[in-house]
Write an enzyme that holds these catalytic residues in place. Sequence first.
Site, PDB file in Angstrom:
ATOM      1  NE  ARG A  58      -4.425  -0.824   0.856  1.00  0.00           N
ATOM      2  CZ  ARG A  58      -5.196  -1.887   0.993  1.00  0.00           C
ATOM      3  NH1 ARG A  58      -4.762  -3.075   0.669  1.00  0.00           N
ATOM      4  NH2 ARG A  58      -6.428  -1.766   1.430  1.00  0.00           N
ATOM      5  NE  ARG A  99     -14.064  -5.125   3.210  1.00  0.00           N
ATOM      6  CZ  ARG A  99     -12.953  -4.891   2.527  1.00  0.00           C
ATOM      7  NH1 ARG A  99     -12.624  -5.678   1.527  1.00  0.00           N
ATOM      8  NH2 ARG A  99     -12.176  -3.887   2.828  1.00  0.00           N
ATOM      9  NE  ARG A 126     -11.882   0.314   2.731  1.00  0.00           N
ATOM     10  CZ  ARG A 126     -12.768  -0.368   2.008  1.00  0.00           C
ATOM     11  NH1 ARG A 126     -14.051  -0.147   2.135  1.00  0.00           N
ATOM     12  NH2 ARG A 126     -12.349  -1.244   1.147  1.00  0.00           N
TER      13      ARG A 126
HETATM   14  P1  AMP Z   1      -8.638  -4.705   1.610  1.00  0.00           P
HETATM   15  O1  AMP Z   1      -9.435  -5.980   1.643  1.00  0.00           O
HETATM   16  O2  AMP Z   1      -7.388  -4.833   0.801  1.00  0.00           O
HETATM   17  O3  AMP Z   1      -9.466  -3.507   1.252  1.00  0.00           O
HETATM   18  O4  AMP Z   1      -8.121  -4.453   3.126  1.00  0.00           O
HETATM   19  C1  AMP Z   1      -9.044  -4.281   4.190  1.00  0.00           C
HETATM   20  C2  AMP Z   1      -8.361  -3.532   5.319  1.00  0.00           C
HETATM   21  O5  AMP Z   1      -7.237  -4.298   5.801  1.00  0.00           O
HETATM   22  C3  AMP Z   1      -7.759  -2.197   4.904  1.00  0.00           C
HETATM   23  O6  AMP Z   1      -8.731  -1.164   4.988  1.00  0.00           O
HETATM   24  C4  AMP Z   1      -6.658  -2.021   5.928  1.00  0.00           C
HETATM   25  O7  AMP Z   1      -7.179  -1.608   7.178  1.00  0.00           O
HETATM   26  C5  AMP Z   1      -6.140  -3.442   6.092  1.00  0.00           C
HETATM   27  N1  AMP Z   1      -5.047  -3.736   5.134  1.00  0.00           N
HETATM   28  C6  AMP Z   1      -5.068  -4.636   4.110  1.00  0.00           C
HETATM   29  N2  AMP Z   1      -3.895  -4.653   3.455  1.00  0.00           N
HETATM   30  C7  AMP Z   1      -3.099  -3.744   4.076  1.00  0.00           C
HETATM   31  C8  AMP Z   1      -1.778  -3.287   3.860  1.00  0.00           C
HETATM   32  N3  AMP Z   1      -1.021  -3.763   2.855  1.00  0.00           N
HETATM   33  N4  AMP Z   1      -1.290  -2.346   4.723  1.00  0.00           N
HETATM   34  C9  AMP Z   1      -2.026  -1.869   5.734  1.00  0.00           C
HETATM   35  N5  AMP Z   1      -3.298  -2.234   5.973  1.00  0.00           N
HETATM   36  C10 AMP Z   1      -3.837  -3.173   5.166  1.00  0.00           C
END
Ligand code: AMP
Length: 212
Positions: free
Chosen positions: A88, A160, A171
């Site tokens: 990220r 979610r 977000r």
């Molecule tokens: P996602 O399913 O990729 O949208 O991730 C859901 C949540 O998990 C995000 O909103 C972050 O809070 C956390 N998250 C997932 N991947 C990362 C990452 N690479 N770095 C930091 N937080 C993460």
Amino acid sequence: MYIVLLGPPGAGKGTQAQRIAAATQLLHISTGDMFRENVKNETALGKLANQYMAKGELVPDEVTIKMLLERISRTDAKAGAMFDGFPRNVVQAEALDEALRGNGAKVDFALLISVRDAELMARLGGRWICRTCGKLYHEKNDPPKKHGICDACGGELYQREDDRPEVVASRLEKQKPPAALIEHYRKAGTLKEINGEQPLDAVTSALLEAIR
Ligand code: AMP
């Protein structure tokens, strides 16, 4: 082969990653899925991560990087993987580069799925996930045959926490891929940008074409 999928929340990274994994047999590693699994199982990592996830914020780098490095150290990740939701930021990208370098490997492709903000807001509001198998649906663009039920396994569909409208806007603001991250892969010569506003199948074809 190692691939990273980049894009803002709602660009379709998760859906496309599931499709590409099915088409290429590449291992799919999603840090978001790993965190959600930990939240579901109420592990210490899950409790920590959820404090950030519920607010639409990123989990701190040291926690995320440690989890990711442990995952890619396992034998099933030695032949390659597709990362969805990681990295990220540049700190995470450099940690990944270094870990892969240790195995004589590198990120071969960074695929950026681009979608405009207004479209992202609409998409995130309509997203549903299977509680059992994790398959993704969208109310309008990709609905299940029966409301609330997964086509693939019959599991229950849920929304979610962080797809609630009040969290979605923040977000988006906090989690768009930073310009420096995109630049990191542009400089490495591995960046390819794909228009994520095309129909699902067209995006999948464009991604597969890019890594062919
Ligand atoms: P996602 O399913 O990729 O949208 O991730 C859901 C949540 O998990 C995000 O909103 C972050 O809070 C956390 N998250 C997932 N991947 C990362 C990452 N690479 N770095 C930091 N937080 C993460």
